[in-house]
Structures are given as C-alpha cells and as structure tokens.
Design an enzyme around this catalytic site. Structure first.
Site: not given
Ligand code: NAD
Length: 484
Positions: A155, A252
């Site tokens: 995001n 996070e």
């Molecule tokens: P996601 O968990 O689908 O993916 C995040 C990252 O993890 C991507 O780079 C993805 O390729 C990677 N990933 C996916 N599966 C993996 C695995 N098995 N092993 C290692 N890496 C893996 O999340 P998203 O859709 O990109 O983002 C949305 C989520 O992120 C929401 O839940 C949001 O609240 C959270 N978020 C949290 C914060 C925070 O600071 N707390 C900030 C931004 C987004």
C-alpha cells in the site's frame, strides 16, 4: 506461473548488479487505473535469494566497518537524491499502486524524513558498562545482525522501501528488501538511485511472490533478522517458518481500528477526522491504521452519519495522476474482488449501505470502488470484525461506556484507536483501557517522527519508527573484562 508479455522488464537489483530470475519467470505489472499490463518484474525464488544474500554479505563487510557518522552522512546524501527524484518516484507509485499523486508525494517526503531521522540515531546504538570489582567489569556492545530481510506490503511502496530500510542500515546491516509483487517498481528505482552511493551489496531488492521469493528469504539460514509488514495470515506463516531457524522476527500486521466518538464532540471535526483517518485520500482506505470501525455515541449518531455520508460523497474518485482527484482505484484485481466481496457480505448480514458499495459512475475500467459507509452494523457482523483494507467504513453506536470499551477491544486486532472527546479525563482513561499499540486523542493518522508504531494482540510484534526499532536491528554482546 504467469509469464508477462507486454512492456519493459524491470530487473532485480543486488547492489550495483542487475539480476534476472534464475528460472526466467516474470510477473506482470498492472496499472490498476487502466487494468493494462505496463511491464514485468522477475519472479525471484530461492536461487535468487541465495545470490542476494551473498552480495549482501560482501557489501555488509565494508558498511559495518564504517563509523555510524559516515553511514549517517551517506544516508543523508541518499535523502537528498530521494528529494531530487521525488516527483518521479511518486508518479511511479501512483501508476503502480493507484494511490493519488498527492498522497504519493507526501510518502516521498516522509520517506526522506525517515532516512534523516534514523541517520541521526546511529550513535544511540551504544552499550553499557556494568561494575563488578576494581579489576573486573562487564561491557555491552550492540552489533548488527548482518543481513536483514524486509518483506513489505503493497500500500505504500516507496515509503516502506525507504523508511523500513533506514533503521537496519544505520546500525551497519545490509538489507534485502522483498516488496509486494503488486507494487515493486519504486523499490527497484530507489535501489538504482542508491546503487553508486552505498557500498555495493548493501541495499538489494528481490522481486517475486511471497510464497516463492518471500518464503525463500524467511528460510535462508544466513538471514537471522526478519521484519515483516503485511497481513495476519502471512505474519503467522512467517513466524512458523522462522521458528525453524530461531530467527528474530518483528511483525507489523493488520488492524480493525476503532474510532470512539463521545457525545460532546464537534461533530464536523470528528467526521473530518474519520474520513482523513480512513486514509481514503492517500491509499483508497488500504491502510493498516484506517478508522474502519466508528463507534459513535447514540445521542449524536444521526447527525454524525448524515455529515459522514455527505463528506464521503464529495470525494472525487478517478485518475490518480490528476491533482484534483482524491481517491484512486484499489491496487490490484484480486484485492478489488476481496473488497467487493466484503461489501456483499455487509449487505447480506443486514447492515445498511448508506453510500457507495459500487463502481463510481463513469469509471468502467480500473479497480475503482466508491467510498462506502455501512450503518446499522451489529458487533457480530463480519464487517465489524474483519479487516477489509479498502474504502469501507462500518458505523456502530453505543450508549454504555463499559459496553463500548468491550466492543472496541472485542476484535483480534489491536493496532490503532482514535478517541474523540473534549473531556480530558475520559480521553485519558479510555486511552489507558484500549488494547491498541497506538491511540490518537482528538487526532488521526499523523504522528511526529520518533513515536513508536506497532500493534498489540494479532496486530503484531515489536515497534517501529523510534529508537526501539534501531536497537531491534542490533544484537547485544556482553564482554567481561578482567584486568590482570
Ligand atoms: P500480504 O500479507 O498479502 O503480503 C505482504 C508481503 O508478504 C508481500 O510482499 C508478499 O509477497 C509477502 N508474502 C506473502 N506470503 C509470504 C510468505 N509465505 N512468506 C514470506 N512472504 C510472504 O499483505 P498485503 O496484502 O501486501 O498488505 C495488506 C496487509 O498488510 C493488511 O493486513 C494491512 O493491515 C497490513 N499492513 C500493516 C502495516 C503496519 O504497519 N502494521 C502497514 C501496512 C500494511
């Protein structure tokens, strides 16, 4: 595996070296405003991660050997380069993520601030002396881990790339970044901008899916420190995988953040905060800290909802490159489907769709969703409990303070919360009782540099944004000295 066919390929970057995926696979880059394929990135895997780790280890040796002051000077110079390229990077993020250009300019500015802030903290990674006898004492030192793996969400692509690399870098680690497969372009461009400034191999970007590139980074035996920004299910999978290697992991994760509105507020001010807090204008509500759960006191609910719906309906949705557009599309197709599905769930659960819930008129192409408000939301409904991560707000009402607190704390998440009241004591008491890592009193979204950010409960482990983040990228070594 999808093989991309149109537009330029943007190779991975390991320090100064460009790198294609060992398996030759590519992932398409889709512009979410047009649904067109505009290029591709390599679909990296375990072999590519192994090469990146080697480069990072080599580069890390000279980086670690520098004084923190010298590293800070280089990060400061990097912030200048970032500012020089801010417009280009913001445009890249807008094309890649669909976030409005104003928001991505803000992200580019904030990314530079993070670099400068963390550069100034390098000297704080210091140790202690522990007295014992005149001839014996203990000393502690803080050493870098070596290679740090950073896996980020889609995001805020540039902001996460830069801001989340700064703390590990200043204390002498090298970084391997795995950006989201949906928004990798600004990470690659930033690494290019940094390439001839930082020692070769200090900053590396591996592109690819989470299950291949991300998982390989988590599993690599010489990456001992991992930091993750993303969803709860992925965070869980990473913790499990990291357990094998007994790795230090910080997470996070997501949020379903309550905004609590007391009856004594200036309703218009609280409504403006609710809309700003949703981050509709910065990322179409795709924000972990969005005010997605409004708990408004029954006595002002009618007035609040009327003003909220009126304000939300003024938001201009459209081409995010235009300066007068306030909200762009959802960042990628499967997420668009997911958000739309939640809107159907809300309707089928019996909530009232007060506004939105469909494509905005005239936008037939692109992953656009009109900003959406549900009212008459019941605490048991899924839209009151699950993170939607899109432009969907759920409004619930309360009249009993203790029940409201139970409601506020009654979800698996504990990332952020907002309390709106003019009653100073009620505000502080409520902040104390909220199970959230960050609470705004009469505010939303913005926070000064150095205020730690990070969730309670399923929203994460660890804090980022302050000194504790810097120290979290060091491991403490104790040395006992005997004067003989
Ligand atoms: P996601 O968990 O689908 O993916 C995040 C990252 O993890 C991507 O780079 C993805 O390729 C990677 N990933 C996916 N599966 C993996 C695995 N098995 N092993 C290692 N890496 C893996 O999340 P998203 O859709 O990109 O983002 C949305 C989520 O992120 C929401 O839940 C949001 O609240 C959270 N978020 C949290 C914060 C925070 O600071 N707390 C900030 C931004 C987004």
């Amino acid at each position: 595996m999808i093989i991309a066919s149109e537009g330029p390929t943007h190779p991975m970057r390991f320090g100064r070296q460009l790198h294609s995926a060992a398996n030759g696979h590519l992932l398409p880059v889709i512009n979410p405003s047009t649904e067109q394929e505009i290029g591709s990135v390599p679909a990296g895997g375990a072999a590519d991660v192994a090469s990146a780790v080697e480069r990072a280890e080599e580069g890390g040796r000279s980086w670690t050997a520098l004084s923190w002051r010298a590293r800070a000077d280089l990060l400061g110079e990097l912030a200048v380069r970032l500012a020089d390229s801010a417009e280009e990077l913001a445009r890249l993020d807008t094309t890649d993520s669909g976030n409005p250009i104003s928001g991505m300019r803000y992200d580019a500015m904030r990314a530079g601030e993070e670099l400068r802030y963390f550069a100034g903290l390098g000297g704080e990674a210091k140790g202690d002396s522990i007295p014992w006898t005149a001839d014996q004492f203990g000393l502690t030192f803080r050493e870098p881990y070596g290679v740090v793996g950073r896996i980020t969400a889609f995001n805020h692509p540039l902001l996460y790339t830069v801001g989340k690399s700064a703390a590990p870098l200043i204390v002498g680690n090298s970084v391997i970044l795995k950006p989201s497969e949906h928004t990798s372009l600004s990470s690659l461009r930033f690494a290019e901008i940094a390439a001839d400034l930082l020692p070769d191999g200090v900053l590396n970007v591996v592109t690819g899916t989470g299950t291949e590139a991300g998982a390989a980074l988590v599993e690599h035996p010489r990456v001992h420190r991992l930091a993750f920004t993303g969803g709860v299910p992925t965070g869980r999978a990473i913790l499990r995988a990291a357990a094998e290697g007994i790795k230090h992991v910080s997470l996070e994760l997501g949020g379903k953040n309550p905004m609590i509105v007391f009856p004594d507020v200036d309703v218009d001010a609280a409504v403006r905060a609710a809309v700003t807090g949703m981050n509709l204008r910065r990322s179409s509500g795709q924000s972990c800290q969005s005010t997605s759960r409004i708990l408004v006191h029954e006595s002002i609910a009618g007035k609040f909802i009327e003003a909220l719906v009126a304000l939300v309906e003024t938001l201009r949705v459209g081409d995010p490159h235009r300066d007068d557009v306030e909200m762009g599309p959802i960042s990628f197709a499967t997420h668009y489907e997911r958000v739309m599905n939640y809107i159907e769930i809300g309707k089928s659960e019996g909530a009232t769709l007060a506004t939105g819930g469909t494509r905005p008129a005239g936008l037939d192409v692109g992953y656009f969703i009109a900003p959406t408000v549900f009212t008459d939301v019941d605490p048991q409904m899924r839209i009151a409990n699950e993170e939607i991560f899109g432009p969907v707000m759920s409004v619930l009402t309360w009249n009993d303070y203790d029940e409201m607190l139970q409601l506020a704390n009654g979800v698996e998440y504990g990332l952020t919360a907002n309390v709106w009241t003019r009653d100073f004591t009620a505000a502080h008491r409520t902040a104390q009782r909220l199970e959230a890592g960050m609470v705004w009193i009469n505010g939303e979204t913005s926070r000064p540099a150095g205020v730690p950010f990070g969730g309670f409960k399923h929203s994460g482990i660890g804090k980022e944004g302050g000194l504790s983040e810097v120290l979290g990228y060091t491991r403490e070594k104790s040395v006992i000295v005997n004067l003989v």
